[in-house]
Scaffold this motif. Structure first.
Motif, PDB file in Angstrom:
ATOM      1  N   THR A 131      58.751  68.337  52.366  1.00  0.00           N
ATOM      2  CA  THR A 131      59.269  67.157  52.749  1.00  0.00           C
ATOM      3  C   THR A 131      60.068  66.711  51.456  1.00  0.00           C
ATOM      4  O   THR A 131      61.189  66.099  51.555  1.00  0.00           O
ATOM      5  N   GLY A 176      59.548  66.555  57.832  1.00  0.00           N
ATOM      6  CA  GLY A 176      58.516  65.610  57.667  1.00  0.00           C
ATOM      7  C   GLY A 176      57.179  66.524  57.884  1.00  0.00           C
ATOM      8  O   GLY A 176      57.128  67.920  57.707  1.00  0.00           O
ATOM      9  N   GLN A 196      44.232  76.596  53.921  1.00  0.00           N
ATOM     10  CA  GLN A 196      44.052  75.714  55.034  1.00  0.00           C
ATOM     11  C   GLN A 196      44.607  76.528  56.085  1.00  0.00           C
ATOM     12  O   GLN A 196      44.010  76.606  57.234  1.00  0.00           O
ATOM     13  N   ILE A 197      45.614  77.108  55.773  1.00  0.00           N
ATOM     14  CA  ILE A 197      46.483  77.853  56.748  1.00  0.00           C
ATOM     15  C   ILE A 197      45.697  79.049  57.413  1.00  0.00           C
ATOM     16  O   ILE A 197      45.473  79.160  58.588  1.00  0.00           O
ATOM     17  N   PHE A 203      53.076  73.651  37.282  1.00  0.00           N
ATOM     18  CA  PHE A 203      54.200  74.185  38.017  1.00  0.00           C
ATOM     19  C   PHE A 203      55.168  73.365  37.287  1.00  0.00           C
ATOM     20  O   PHE A 203      55.801  72.415  37.931  1.00  0.00           O
ATOM     21  N   HIS A 210      59.200  90.933  46.791  1.00  0.00           N
ATOM     22  CA  HIS A 210      58.736  89.781  46.303  1.00  0.00           C
ATOM     23  C   HIS A 210      57.279  89.496  46.876  1.00  0.00           C
ATOM     24  O   HIS A 210      57.306  89.441  48.291  1.00  0.00           O
TER      25      HIS A 210
HETATM   26  P1  NAP Z   1      52.435  72.912  49.206  1.00  0.00           P
HETATM   27  O1  NAP Z   1      52.157  71.428  48.830  1.00  0.00           O
HETATM   28  O2  NAP Z   1      51.317  73.835  49.356  1.00  0.00           O
HETATM   29  O3  NAP Z   1      53.373  72.868  50.533  1.00  0.00           O
HETATM   30  C1  NAP Z   1      53.991  73.790  50.802  1.00  0.00           C
HETATM   31  C2  NAP Z   1      54.408  73.596  52.254  1.00  0.00           C
HETATM   32  O4  NAP Z   1      53.381  73.818  53.053  1.00  0.00           O
HETATM   33  C3  NAP Z   1      55.168  72.188  52.246  1.00  0.00           C
HETATM   34  O5  NAP Z   1      56.286  72.272  53.341  1.00  0.00           O
HETATM   35  C4  NAP Z   1      54.379  71.461  53.255  1.00  0.00           C
HETATM   36  O6  NAP Z   1      54.755  70.310  53.715  1.00  0.00           O
HETATM   37  C5  NAP Z   1      53.556  72.426  53.930  1.00  0.00           C
HETATM   38  N1  NAP Z   1      51.877  72.048  54.417  1.00  0.00           N
HETATM   39  C6  NAP Z   1      51.265  71.126  53.757  1.00  0.00           C
HETATM   40  N2  NAP Z   1      50.056  71.046  54.416  1.00  0.00           N
HETATM   41  C7  NAP Z   1      50.315  72.059  55.519  1.00  0.00           C
HETATM   42  C8  NAP Z   1      49.459  72.344  56.775  1.00  0.00           C
HETATM   43  N3  NAP Z   1      48.171  71.728  56.849  1.00  0.00           N
HETATM   44  N4  NAP Z   1      50.111  73.062  57.503  1.00  0.00           N
HETATM   45  C9  NAP Z   1      51.314  73.453  57.402  1.00  0.00           C
HETATM   46  N5  NAP Z   1      52.027  73.325  56.392  1.00  0.00           N
HETATM   47  C10 NAP Z   1      51.679  72.570  55.605  1.00  0.00           C
HETATM   48  O7  NAP Z   1      53.186  73.529  47.912  1.00  0.00           O
HETATM   49  P2  NAP Z   1      54.272  73.020  47.160  1.00  0.00           P
HETATM   50  O8  NAP Z   1      53.920  71.796  46.117  1.00  0.00           O
HETATM   51  O9  NAP Z   1      55.503  72.585  47.981  1.00  0.00           O
HETATM   52  O10 NAP Z   1      54.907  73.922  46.447  1.00  0.00           O
HETATM   53  C11 NAP Z   1      54.599  74.496  45.074  1.00  0.00           C
HETATM   54  C12 NAP Z   1      53.555  75.492  44.928  1.00  0.00           C
HETATM   55  O11 NAP Z   1      54.285  76.690  45.861  1.00  0.00           O
HETATM   56  C13 NAP Z   1      53.282  76.322  43.667  1.00  0.00           C
HETATM   57  O12 NAP Z   1      51.919  76.254  43.692  1.00  0.00           O
HETATM   58  C14 NAP Z   1      54.011  77.661  43.803  1.00  0.00           C
HETATM   59  O13 NAP Z   1      53.529  78.676  42.959  1.00  0.00           O
HETATM   60  C15 NAP Z   1      54.114  77.961  45.024  1.00  0.00           C
HETATM   61  N6  NAP Z   1      55.136  78.739  45.165  1.00  0.00           N
HETATM   62  C16 NAP Z   1      55.086  80.104  45.483  1.00  0.00           C
HETATM   63  C17 NAP Z   1      56.120  80.999  45.841  1.00  0.00           C
HETATM   64  C18 NAP Z   1      56.025  82.199  46.043  1.00  0.00           C
HETATM   65  O14 NAP Z   1      56.841  83.024  46.493  1.00  0.00           O
HETATM   66  N7  NAP Z   1      54.700  82.857  45.756  1.00  0.00           N
HETATM   67  C19 NAP Z   1      57.562  80.438  45.704  1.00  0.00           C
HETATM   68  C20 NAP Z   1      57.767  79.073  45.494  1.00  0.00           C
HETATM   69  C21 NAP Z   1      56.445  78.304  45.243  1.00  0.00           C
HETATM   70  P3  NAP Z   1      54.751  68.990  53.265  1.00  0.00           P
HETATM   71  O15 NAP Z   1      55.734  68.938  52.036  1.00  0.00           O
HETATM   72  O16 NAP Z   1      55.448  68.010  54.361  1.00  0.00           O
HETATM   73  O17 NAP Z   1      53.516  68.507  52.877  1.00  0.00           O
END
Ligand code: NAP
Length: 522
Positions: free
Chosen positions: A183, A212, A238-239, A401, A476
């Motif tokens: 979001t 959202g 959680q997923i 991060f 990746h």
């Molecule tokens: P996040 O808080 O886990 O959110 C990731 C996505 O999941 C968002 O779209 C979020 O939506 C959604 N989400 C949250 N709760 C959910 C649920 N219960 N069911 C389904 N979807 C849900 O992560 P972030 O803060 O955006 O990203 C940072 C993290 O991503 C870092 O730890 C980084 O290492 C990791 N990352 C990994 C890679 C890879 O390729 N390995 C690449 C990029 C980033 P909302 O935003 O609406 O909450």
């Protein structure tokens, strides 16, 4: 009004106050996003029932053509996307290019690669093999597109590339998409989807978008759907245990946290070309996208005798990096994407500092250029060091991060490889060494715990594509903490969106099947 989502072939805005999207430099409010009131079960059903058959009616070659057209549309709107990335992520142009141009490049690559699959409707995996003593009865593995929806959930740091690197193999495979960007930075994804929908390239139902919160989205997944997730390990957990995902064994790909490392070989002493290449790479990885890359170098492993020289050289580069408002020409590093993210990075840093010492953090007078520290979300590039790799557990376990990395000394090659593995599975490690035997040994020994091993010597100094750069031809993903996922890697990525099935039958029938399908490349 809240930002609109695109479901059931219509643009709709969720209700309620929603979540605010900010400019992380100016602190101003840009938009609000809410998914409240949107029927997510109906959205997935529409994708499956309308988008799925329309995509599967096309051949691989025809679907590959769609990707090329999408890339052309995005290319024609590039400047708008740079403006959005600046406003919603605080990205300098060079950082935004990784996300925007990286997406276009990936779409074009997949468009080209999949064109070779031609008019086929299914993929042939391997050769036909006889099952009995004579060769009358044979077996052949074929891959067919799954008949569900591909739910693509993305992290905040790649609102463009994150969507299209997943969408490309899903669409080629004939699966309709529901994109769920993070979001906080969904403005760019929303605009891109809007442009692609308007262009009319894709059949109805092939591309949906949810702006959202995910809310009850996963309650509606079924056995033929796939969920490709990128984000934190906590959300991933959680997923994984979501009741609908568990009940239907819904296929999951998880790309999560990663504590990647760069490893300076025992041979690469200060002053050597490989030492200089490592210094440049570490400084770039720390500051590019303000360290908000899943592949960024978090740990720098180096011979103990080289630690001080490396600390000095990296600090000198960081001191030259101008941090501040990317609207100012001299600025090279922008903020993290939000105040929440700034808080999270600072909390993580405080924990890391309990087990490390600070080498560089811009000093007590750190001040972002042309930005108000009270309303903006800056974190100075911060280089830490530990003395005992095994005592400083947080260095291998806590992903901060942001623009943060830690120098970690080792005593010999065996210990270096052991330390690299302490992160319990990572996306990428890079080896900087002129010693071919060491590089080869390290590549083989670290491949089991790292999705990608990037070997750099002076021979490839300028040709190498960069530690943190996820190229579509290369895999990746990574095992363990990194989520156990696998994306990209050329047409290997199609595997996730296909069911592989063994067809057994009379030799002639199986031979006909072999001839009509496209060979899975490679
Ligand atoms: P996040 O808080 O886990 O959110 C990731 C996505 O999941 C968002 O779209 C979020 O939506 C959604 N989400 C949250 N709760 C959910 C649920 N219960 N069911 C389904 N979807 C849900 O992560 P972030 O803060 O955006 O990203 C940072 C993290 O991503 C870092 O730890 C980084 O290492 C990791 N990352 C990994 C890679 C890879 O390729 N390995 C690449 C990029 C980033 P909302 O935003 O609406 O909450």
């Amino acid at each position: 009004m809240n930002l609109q989502s695109f479901v059931d072939g219509k643009w709709v805005a969720g209700s309620g106050t929603g979540r605010t999207l900010f400019d992380p430099v100016l602190g101003t409010e840009l938009e609000r996003a809410s998914s409240v009131g949107i029927d997510l079960g109906a959205a997935l059903k529409y994708a499956r029932d309308v988008g799925g058959p329309a995509l599967r009616a096309l051949s691989y070659g025809e679907r590959a053509g769609l990707l090329t057209k999408i890339a052309d549309v995005l290319m024609s709107k590039r400047e708008t996307y740079f403006e959005i990335a600046l406003a919603n992520s605080g990205s300098p142009r060079s950082d935004a290019a990784i996300d925007i141009d990286g997406a276009i490049f990936t779409l074009k690559y997949y468009g080209r690669a999949a064109a070779a699959l031609g008019n086929a409707r299914y993929l042939v995996d391997g050769e036909m093999v006889k099952l009995g003593r004579d060769d009358l009865f044979q077996s052949l593995h074929i891959g067919v597109p799954l008949r569900g929806a591909a739910i693509l959930v993305n992290a905040f740091n790649f609102p463009s590339w994150g969507l299209w690197e997943k969408a490309a193999p899903a669409l080629i495979s004939g699966m309709p998409i529901l994109a769920k960007p993070a979001t906080a930075t969904c403005l760019l994804t929303q605009r891109m989807v809007c442009d692609v929908v308007r262009s009319g390239i894709l059949p109805q139902g092939a591309l949906s978008l949810l702006c959202g919160e995910a809310r009850d989205l996963l309650d509606h997944v079924g056995p033929w759907d796939v969920v490709a997730f990128t984000g934190s390990a906590d959300t991933a957990a959680q997923i994984r245990r979501h009741p609908s995902v568990v009940r239907h064994s819904t296929r999951l790909n998880i790309e999560a946290d990663s504590l990647n490392c760069a490893l300076l070989g025992p041979d690469a002493t200060p002053g050597s070309a490989e030492f200089e290449l490592l210094i440049r790479e570490v400084a770039r990885e720390m500051t590019q996208k303000a360290g908000q890359k899943c592949t960024a170098i978090r740990r720098v492993l180096l011979p103990r005798a080289s630690l001080n020289a490396a600390a000095e050289a990296i600090s000198a580069q960081l001191a030259r990096t101008v941090v501040g408002n990317p609207r100012t020409e001299s600025v090279r590093m922008g903020p993290v994407v939000s105040k929440d993210q700034q808080r999270s990075v600072n909390e993580g840093l405080n924990l890391l500092k309990q087990q490390t010492r600070v080498i560089f953090d811009g000093g007590p007078d750190f001040q972002p250029v042309d930005a108000d520290p009270a309303t903006s979300a800056f974190v100075p590039p911060t280089l830490l060091a530990c003395d005992d790799a095994f005592a400083a557990r947080a260095v291998h376990e806590l992903e901060v991060f942001g623009p943060v990395a830690t120098l970690v000394p080792y005593t010999d090659a065996d210990q270096a490889l052991e330390i690299a593995r302490l992160s319990q599975g990572s996306l990428v490690t890079s080896i900087f060494s002129a010693d071919a035997d060491f590089s080869q040994r390290a590549a083989i020994e670290l491949a089991a715990s790292h999705g990608r091993v990037h070997c750099v010597s002076s021979a490839v100094g300028d040709a190498q594509t960069g530690h943190g750069n996820a190229m579509p031809m290369s895999l990746h993903g990574g095992p363990g903490r990194a989520g156990g996922g696998a994306e990209l890697g050329g047409l290997r990525a199609l595997r996730f969106y296909h069911q592989i099935s063994a067809v057994q039958g009379a030799r002639e029938r199986v031979r006909e099947l072999t001839a009509a399908g496209a060979r899975w490349v490679p």
